[in-house]
Design an enzyme around this catalytic site. Structure first.
Site, PDB file in Angstrom:
ATOM      1  N   CYS A   1      13.805  10.519   7.146  1.00 63.26           N
ATOM      2  CA  CYS A   1      13.880   9.805   8.376  1.00 63.26           C
ATOM      3  C   CYS A   1      14.714  10.713   9.613  1.00 63.26           C
ATOM      4  CB  CYS A   1      13.407   8.739   8.671  1.00 63.26           C
ATOM      5  SG  CYS A   1      14.567   7.772   7.623  1.00 63.26           S
TER       6      CYS A   1
ATOM      7  N   LYS B   1       1.015  -1.354  -0.392  1.00 60.61           N
ATOM      8  CA  LYS B   1      -0.245  -0.202   0.012  1.00 60.61           C
ATOM      9  C   LYS B   1       1.176   1.372   0.175  1.00 60.61           C
ATOM     10  CE  LYS B   1      -1.572   2.938   2.182  1.00 60.61           C
ATOM     11  NZ  LYS B   1      -2.128   4.304   1.598  1.00 60.61           N
TER      12      LYS B   1
ATOM     13  N   GLU C   1       8.451   1.364  11.206  1.00 59.56           N
ATOM     14  CA  GLU C   1       9.881   2.095  11.416  1.00 59.56           C
ATOM     15  C   GLU C   1       9.561   3.558  11.160  1.00 59.56           C
ATOM     16  OE1 GLU C   1      12.943   0.852  11.317  1.00 59.56           O
ATOM     17  OE2 GLU C   1      12.187  -1.261  10.761  1.00 59.56           O
TER      18      GLU C   1
ATOM     19  N   GLU D   1       9.156  16.241  14.927  1.00 62.63           N
ATOM     20  CA  GLU D   1       9.941  15.874  13.748  1.00 62.63           C
ATOM     21  C   GLU D   1       9.601  16.717  13.258  1.00 62.63           C
ATOM     22  OE1 GLU D   1       8.731  12.527  11.746  1.00 62.63           O
ATOM     23  OE2 GLU D   1      10.922  12.193  10.765  1.00 62.63           O
TER      24      GLU D   1
HETATM   25  P1  NAD Z   1       2.632   8.466   7.312  1.00 60.67           P
HETATM   26  O1  NAD Z   1       2.291   8.194   8.828  1.00 60.67           O
HETATM   27  O2  NAD Z   1       1.885   9.286   7.123  1.00 60.67           O
HETATM   28  O3  NAD Z   1       2.014   7.535   6.295  1.00 60.67           O
HETATM   29  C1  NAD Z   1       2.942   5.929   5.915  1.00 60.67           C
HETATM   30  C2  NAD Z   1       1.944   5.307   5.159  1.00 60.67           C
HETATM   31  O4  NAD Z   1       0.807   5.007   6.215  1.00 60.67           O
HETATM   32  C3  NAD Z   1       1.121   5.849   3.949  1.00 60.67           C
HETATM   33  O5  NAD Z   1       0.756   5.048   3.240  1.00 60.67           O
HETATM   34  C4  NAD Z   1      -0.396   6.002   4.405  1.00 60.67           C
HETATM   35  O6  NAD Z   1      -1.234   6.038   3.651  1.00 60.67           O
HETATM   36  C5  NAD Z   1      -0.508   5.050   5.679  1.00 60.67           C
HETATM   37  N1  NAD Z   1      -1.509   5.676   7.065  1.00 60.67           N
HETATM   38  C6  NAD Z   1      -2.042   6.740   7.049  1.00 60.67           C
HETATM   39  N2  NAD Z   1      -2.277   7.087   7.951  1.00 60.67           N
HETATM   40  C7  NAD Z   1      -3.367   4.945   8.338  1.00 60.67           C
HETATM   41  C8  NAD Z   1      -4.076   4.431   8.896  1.00 60.67           C
HETATM   42  N3  NAD Z   1      -4.740   4.401   9.738  1.00 60.67           N
HETATM   43  N4  NAD Z   1      -3.570   2.756   8.501  1.00 60.67           N
HETATM   44  C9  NAD Z   1      -3.082   2.260   8.236  1.00 60.67           C
HETATM   45  N5  NAD Z   1      -2.514   3.055   7.308  1.00 60.67           N
HETATM   46  C10 NAD Z   1      -2.189   4.804   7.194  1.00 60.67           C
HETATM   47  O7  NAD Z   1       4.066   9.335   7.187  1.00 60.67           O
HETATM   48  P2  NAD Z   1       4.317   9.859   5.558  1.00 60.67           P
HETATM   49  O8  NAD Z   1       3.998  11.346   5.727  1.00 60.67           O
HETATM   50  O9  NAD Z   1       4.199   9.213   4.542  1.00 60.67           O
HETATM   51  O10 NAD Z   1       6.093   9.288   6.119  1.00 60.67           O
HETATM   52  C11 NAD Z   1       6.279  10.842   6.647  1.00 60.67           C
HETATM   53  C12 NAD Z   1       6.806  10.000   8.097  1.00 60.67           C
HETATM   54  O11 NAD Z   1       8.044   8.246   8.101  1.00 60.67           O
HETATM   55  C13 NAD Z   1       8.046  10.138   8.696  1.00 60.67           C
HETATM   56  O12 NAD Z   1       7.459  10.051  10.354  1.00 60.67           O
HETATM   57  C14 NAD Z   1       9.622   9.819   8.743  1.00 60.67           C
HETATM   58  O13 NAD Z   1      10.195   9.997   9.512  1.00 60.67           O
HETATM   59  C15 NAD Z   1       8.914   8.513   8.639  1.00 60.67           C
HETATM   60  N6  NAD Z   1      10.226   7.407   8.168  1.00 60.67           N
HETATM   61  C16 NAD Z   1      10.571   6.618   8.603  1.00 60.67           C
HETATM   62  C17 NAD Z   1      11.901   6.030   7.218  1.00 60.67           C
HETATM   63  C18 NAD Z   1      12.763   4.767   8.788  1.00 60.67           C
HETATM   64  O14 NAD Z   1      13.142   3.761   8.000  1.00 60.67           O
HETATM   65  N7  NAD Z   1      12.358   4.706   9.894  1.00 60.67           N
HETATM   66  C19 NAD Z   1      12.033   5.595   6.828  1.00 60.67           C
HETATM   67  C20 NAD Z   1      11.296   7.136   5.983  1.00 60.67           C
HETATM   68  C21 NAD Z   1      10.483   7.962   6.396  1.00 60.67           C
END
Ligand code: NAD
Length: 495
Positions: free
Chosen positions: A299, A188, A264, A398
């Site tokens: 991240c 997804k 993650e 963040e």
């Molecule tokens: P997000 O949490 O908003 O979304 C991530 C994914 O989760 C998307 O596909 C989104 O559609 C889905 N999602 C959102 N709400 C959901 C729900 N209620 N149920 C199921 N799925 C849901 O994050 P983002 O804005 O896409 O990405 C940025 C974040 O990702 C930052 O916090 C960043 O630090 C983190 N990140 C972490 C790593 C790592 O390896 N630790 C790597 C890259 C990014």
């Protein structure tokens, strides 16, 4: 073809926008779509299938059927390896398409997408393919009267929910080990950047990955994502994204079938520069890139810069000099280093944190303004705040954009206290010419990755993940293979 500009190539690019379920490209069951905007122009890029619960049910059913049939999980590791190597080759051959889609979808500079994202995706699939026929199970050291086996088996149906900042690479970090170990995988992608995941599906089919074994459901988190996380026939949810959503997914796993849940999540990584830094120019240039690369939407962005007070003035002057090299520009120009912020919501969020920093009393020493507004794109000049204290929101939260907070320290103990004063623990870094300081400091830093005299060093052979609220799993390396397997103990009594 070769003297075409990236703009020409973008014009000529055709791409798919449907979901990929059970080996076929299909519309969402409802027929609904959502619009993708190019953040560099504000123009509509595509309308993409908006999957929801019904599509999730179809995909999970197909994934389960494929798993039970053993069409993939039953192959010898060397056979899965051959198909995955073919997949990696196809990804590599399509690297320009991946890079263009990534850049158009989320504003990343084309040279970063070509230089990192596309090759790292192919390499990840290739590395996992090559690994899978080289990992052995165990025979436990027990009595002469038994043979005790410790073996690993695929989990079954793995759902990967991934973010928009490195859309293809983050997906590959899940897909590679989950497919290599024999699972059926449903991806997804983020609603902000779904196009490369759909291309991954296209190439998976061409590579010979059987129907149902790899599927892609574009859609929103609270619709397709939530339905996957709550589904009782999904065995594992593997996630990269924000800590807030990661927490929700853990509770969805608990509310449903106790599916394995690997998170993650976010970061607010401390970047320490000690007074005995050997190459202060290199450290300053790196501090700038650590917050500007990928528009700070990383991240592991080095978003909290901790500088020894005795070198603060010299270091900040050098830092601001290097920040000049990170001016936003059109992501499709070859020499652009900073592209567009992913969308209007993130653009507003970053600007609102810049206001918060000013209101909290930090000094805006560089940038922080909207720029290139005539393009209708979402461009922000990277910002540096000095005089930041650890109680400020800009130090603790963040931002996920190009906003750097600079703080000083007087002793290495104080630097470690400041560094660890965070809910997050993804990455940390230290610049020093003293090996003992480097080692003692890296031991004391509560972070999944510590960089010594560099920022963002890494390789497929190294695990990647966080301490504390940055997550609970590890991507990459052989350790990632364990996430996608169950461990079985078999005790065979001998006559
Ligand atoms: P997000 O949490 O908003 O979304 C991530 C994914 O989760 C998307 O596909 C989104 O559609 C889905 N999602 C959102 N709400 C959901 C729900 N209620 N149920 C199921 N799925 C849901 O994050 P983002 O804005 O896409 O990405 C940025 C974040 O990702 C930052 O916090 C960043 O630090 C983190 N990140 C972490 C790593 C790592 O390896 N630790 C790597 C890259 C990014």
């Amino acid at each position: 073809m070769d003297n075409m500009t990236w703009h020409d190539k973008a014009e000529a690019l055709s791409f798919r926008t449907q979901a990929f379920i059970n080996g076929e490209f299909v519309n969402s069951a409802s027929g609904d779509t959502f619009e993708i905007i190019n953040p560099a122009t504000g123009h509509s890029l595509a309308h993409v299938a908006r999957c929801s619960e019904q599509d999730v049910n179809s995909a999970v059913e197909a994934a389960r059927a494929a798993f039970e049939s053993r069409v993939w999980s039953g192959l010898a590791p060397s056979e899965r390896k051959a198909i995955l190597l073919n997949y990696a080759k196809l990804i590599d051959e399509h690297k320009e398409d991946f890079a263009l889609l990534e850049s158009l979808d989320m504003g990343k500079p084309i040279s970063d997408a070509m230089g990192y994202d596309a090759p790292a995706t192919a390499r990840c699939i290739q590395w996992n393919a090559e690994a899978i026929d080289k990992v052995y199970d165990e025979v436990a050291p027990v009595t002469e009267d038994a043979l005790a086996l410790v073996t690993r088996e695929a989990l079954g149906v793995v759902a990967a929910i991934v973010p928009w900042n490195f859309p293809t690479v983050m997906a590959a970090w899940k897909i590679g080990p989950a497919l290599a170990t024999g699972n059926s995988v449903i991806v997804k992608p983020s609603e902000k950047s779904p196009l490369t995941a759909i291309l991954l599906a296209d190439l998976a089919k061409q590579a010979g990955i059987p129907a149902g074994v790899f599927q892609v459901l574009p859609g929103f988190g609270h619709e397709a994502g939530q339905a996957l996380a709550l589904h009782n026939d999904v065995d594992c949810i593997t996630f990269t994204g924000s800590t807030a959503v990661g927490k929700k997914l853990l509770s969805f796993a608990g509310e449903s079938n106790l599916k394995r849940a690997f998170m993650e999540c976010g970061g607010k990584s401390p970047h320490i520069v000690h007074y005995d830094v050997k190459d202060i120019e290199k450290a300053a240039a790196t501090a700038a890139s650590a917050i500007c690369y990928n528009q700070g939407e990383v991240c592991t962005a080095g978003s909290r810069l901790l500088v020894h007070s005795s070198i603060k003035d010299e270091f900040v002057a050098l830092l601001l000099k290097y920040m000049e090299n990170w001016q936003p520009n059109d992501p499709l120009l070859e020499n652009t280093r900073v592209g567009a912020i992913v969308d209007a919501a993130q653009y507003e969020r970053v600007l609102s944190y810049i206001d918060i920093g000013k209101n909290e009393g930090a000094t805006l020493a560089f940038g922080g303004q909207p720029t290139m507004t005539q393009t209708d794109g979402y461009f922000i000049q990277p910002a540096v705040f000095t005089d930041v204290t650890s109680d400020m929101r800009i130090f603790q939260e963040e931002i996920f954009g190009p906003v750097l907070c600079v703080t000083t320290f007087d002793s290495i103990e104080e630097a470690i206290t400041l560094a660890n004063d965070s809910d997050y623990g993804l990455a940390a870094g230290i610049w020093t010419s003293d090996i003992s300081t480097a080692v003692r400091c890296s031991r004391a830093l509560r972070a999944g990755t510590v960089f010594v005299n560099n920022w963002d060093g890494g390789d497929m052979t190294m695990p990647f993940g966080g301490y504390k609220q940055s997550g609970n799993g590890r991507d990459k390396s052989l350790h990632a293979l364990h996430k996608y397997t169950e461990m079985k103990s078999t005790w065979i009594e001998l006559d």
